[in-house]
Design a protein around this motif. Structure first.
Motif, mmCIF file in Angstrom:
data_model
loop_
_atom_site.group_PDB
_atom_site.id
_atom_site.type_symbol
_atom_site.label_atom_id
_atom_site.label_comp_id
_atom_site.label_asym_id
_atom_site.label_seq_id
_atom_site.Cartn_x
_atom_site.Cartn_y
_atom_site.Cartn_z
ATOM 1 N N VAL A 1 -46.574 50.682 -33.449
ATOM 2 C CA VAL A 1 -45.474 50.145 -33.716
ATOM 3 C C VAL A 1 -44.599 50.956 -34.828
ATOM 4 N N GLN A 2 -43.152 50.843 -34.585
ATOM 5 C CA GLN A 2 -41.975 51.752 -34.765
ATOM 6 C C GLN A 2 -42.285 52.579 -36.337
ATOM 7 N N ASP A 3 -42.771 51.684 -37.272
ATOM 8 C CA ASP A 3 -42.808 52.591 -38.569
ATOM 9 C C ASP A 3 -43.785 53.096 -38.793
ATOM 10 N N GLN A 4 -44.811 53.538 -37.549
ATOM 11 C CA GLN A 4 -45.844 54.396 -37.523
ATOM 12 C C GLN A 4 -45.696 55.549 -36.544
ATOM 13 N N ALA A 5 -44.460 55.326 -35.965
ATOM 14 C CA ALA A 5 -44.257 56.472 -34.669
ATOM 15 C C ALA A 5 -43.986 57.787 -35.441
ATOM 16 N N ASN B 1 -37.308 55.451 -24.831
ATOM 17 C CA ASN B 1 -38.270 55.775 -26.002
ATOM 18 C C ASN B 1 -38.686 57.293 -25.516
ATOM 19 N N TYR C 1 -48.741 51.018 -27.093
ATOM 20 C CA TYR C 1 -47.849 50.985 -28.148
ATOM 21 C C TYR C 1 -48.157 51.236 -29.537
#
Length: 74
Positions: A13-17, A50, A11
């Motif tokens: 985290v979304q703000d680091q995608a 995703n 995984y």
């Protein structure tokens, strides 16, 4: 003899995608896997929604070989 391995629970985290973190993590894991005697195949699953993760796995050579209840099996 172990010939198949599985990656479960990778995984970011979304703000680091989209920043290359997932690629670096996967590269490190696969480098380690290459050192395991007898390991011939690595499998993973990705949730169908995703798209970033699925594209990453495909770009790194994983090939789809099935799906199950909202997941792609690569």
């Amino acid at each position: 003899m172990i010939h198949k391995g599985s990656i479960w629970g990778m995984y970011v985290v979304q703000d680091q995608a989209g920043k290359g973190i997932g690629r670096k993590l996967l590269e490190h894991v696969l480098e380690h896997a290459r050192d395991l005697s007898g390991l011939e195949q690595v499998n993973l699953c990705v949730v169908t929604t995703n798209v970033l993760a699925r594209n990453l796995y495909l770009s790194m050579g994983f090939k789809p070989h099935g799906s199950k209840s909202g997941w792609h099996v690569l």
